[in-house]
Design an enzyme around this catalytic site. Structure first.
Site, short mmCIF file in Angstrom:
data_model
loop_
_atom_site.label_atom_id
_atom_site.label_comp_id
_atom_site.label_asym_id
_atom_site.label_seq_id
_atom_site.Cartn_x
_atom_site.Cartn_y
_atom_site.Cartn_z
N TYR A 55 3.50 -10.63 15.68
CA TYR A 55 3.69 -9.53 14.73
C TYR A 55 4.30 -8.32 15.42
O TYR A 55 5.28 -7.74 14.94
CB TYR A 55 2.35 -9.15 14.09
CG TYR A 55 2.40 -7.88 13.28
CD1 TYR A 55 3.07 -7.84 12.07
CD2 TYR A 55 1.76 -6.72 13.73
CE1 TYR A 55 3.12 -6.67 11.32
CE2 TYR A 55 1.81 -5.55 13.00
CZ TYR A 55 2.49 -5.53 11.79
OH TYR A 55 2.54 -4.36 11.07
N THR A 83 3.01 -8.32 6.93
CA THR A 83 1.84 -7.65 7.50
C THR A 83 0.72 -8.60 7.87
O THR A 83 -0.32 -8.15 8.36
CB THR A 83 1.30 -6.60 6.51
OG1 THR A 83 0.98 -7.24 5.28
CG2 THR A 83 2.33 -5.50 6.28
N GLN A 112 0.82 -1.22 0.00
CA GLN A 112 0.00 0.00 0.00
C GLN A 112 0.85 1.27 0.00
O GLN A 112 0.64 2.18 -0.81
CB GLN A 112 -0.93 0.01 1.22
CG GLN A 112 -1.96 -1.11 1.23
CD GLN A 112 -2.96 -0.92 2.34
OE1 GLN A 112 -3.88 -0.10 2.25
NE2 GLN A 112 -2.80 -1.67 3.43
N ASP A 169 1.65 0.50 15.62
CA ASP A 169 1.15 0.63 16.98
C ASP A 169 1.15 -0.71 17.72
O ASP A 169 1.03 -0.75 18.95
CB ASP A 169 -0.28 1.18 16.96
CG ASP A 169 -1.26 0.22 16.31
OD1 ASP A 169 -2.04 -0.42 17.04
OD2 ASP A 169 -1.25 0.09 15.07
N ASP A 221 14.39 -9.75 -1.54
CA ASP A 221 13.49 -10.51 -0.68
C ASP A 221 13.92 -10.32 0.77
O ASP A 221 15.05 -10.64 1.14
CB ASP A 221 13.54 -12.00 -1.06
CG ASP A 221 12.48 -12.82 -0.35
OD1 ASP A 221 11.94 -12.36 0.67
OD2 ASP A 221 12.20 -13.94 -0.83
N LEU A 222 13.03 -9.79 1.58
CA LEU A 222 13.37 -9.54 2.98
C LEU A 222 13.61 -10.81 3.78
O LEU A 222 14.10 -10.74 4.91
CB LEU A 222 12.30 -8.67 3.65
CG LEU A 222 12.51 -7.15 3.53
CD1 LEU A 222 12.40 -6.69 2.09
CD2 LEU A 222 11.53 -6.38 4.41
#
Length: 281
Positions: free
Chosen positions: A121, A58, A11, A98, A32-33
């Site tokens: 996460y 995500t 996004q 957050d 590629d992470l």
């Protein structure tokens, strides 16, 4: 400003491409992470003077079952990128969340509030923050929340799809936060990158949409904006169990960011109008 961006289809990355089309964007096929050393090498080989990491794991619920992989992507990779950027003496900007907080209370979290993630996460993103700081270079960690756009998978697109299929929906009403248009995050990242080049310090900042709202009230606004008659019924989080615990309080105190960089919190209601208009077109 020569800009290198990790991320191409997410996004924020999609919105960055609109605002900074001349930047270099690396998708997963190029960086590629899951392979942090390769990401660091891309920075070392680049002539960029600023790097933005707009790529991340995500999938919040999936991270609960695959925390090790999520931590490589969200923790090890940003740390390696930040070290490579520090070695070259260039700015490194990283998007965080957050979810590094526990969501307790009803007051906005300040950037220096103690972190206490509820799940995998959040832990993976916190590891990334710690790695970026430890690298010792010029950096900005931008925590945000509830990211929405006309691209990818997000709450707005889900509500619009379900709103056309159903007469009513049950939506959680006791989680409160600031929906944040990806376009506003992209603008904030570019603004801070330029300001840091002129000597403005980076550090850890918060940037989220205003006004704070609940998922249920956000859903009502989405239906109204799209002209859908789908009714929204409030339910507590306890009636919508998920593998990962969600923070009840996602409010972020963004005053320090506004003071440093001159950008107020974006009005998500205006952002929503633009998203619905784009999806309709």
């Amino acid at each position: 400003m020569k800009l290198l961006v990790f991320g191409k289809t997410g996004q924020v990355a999609r919105e960055l491409q609109r605002l900074a089309p001349d930047a270099t964007y690396l998708g997963r096929d190029q960086a590629d992470l899951m392979h942090p050393a390769a990401c660091a090498a891309a920075i070392a080989a680049s002539d960029a003077d600023a790097v933005i990491n707009a790529a991340a794991w995500t999938a919040v619920d999936k991270a609960e079952a695959e925390e090790a992989a999520a931590t490589v992507v969200n923790g090890d990779a940003p740390a390696a990128m930040a070290r490579a950027a520090a070695a070259r003496g260039i700015r490194f900007l990283h998007v965080s969340t957050d979810y590094v907080f526990d969501g307790a209370g009803d007051q906005p979290f300040a950037p220096d509030h103690p972190t206490a993630p509820l799940g995998a996460y959040g832990r993976s993103k916190l590891a990334g923050e710690q790695g970026v700081r430890a690298a010792g270079g010029k950096h900005l960690i931008l925590r945000t929340s509830w990211v929405v756009s006309a691209h990818g998978a997000n709450f707005v697109k889900t509500m619009l799809r379900l709103g056309t299929e159903r007469e009513s929906l049950n939506v959680v009403a006791d989680q409160i936060g600031g929906p944040t248009p990806a376009a506003a995050i992209a603008e904030a990242l570019l603004t801070t990158a330029r300001a840091m080049a002129d000597g403005t310090p980076g550090g850890t900042h918060h940037f989220s949409g205003a006004p704070d709202t609940s998922w249920a009230d956000f859903a009502r606004r989405i239906m109204a904006e799209a002209g859908l008659s789908c009714r929204i019924t409030d339910i507590p989080t306890s009636e919508y169990p998920t593998p990962a615990r969600r923070p009840l309080n996602s409010r972020l105190d963004c005053r320090a960011f506004t003071a440093a960089f001159g950008l107020p919190r974006p009005d998500w209601r205006e952002g929503l109008k633009a998203i619905v208009k784009e999806l309709r077109s």
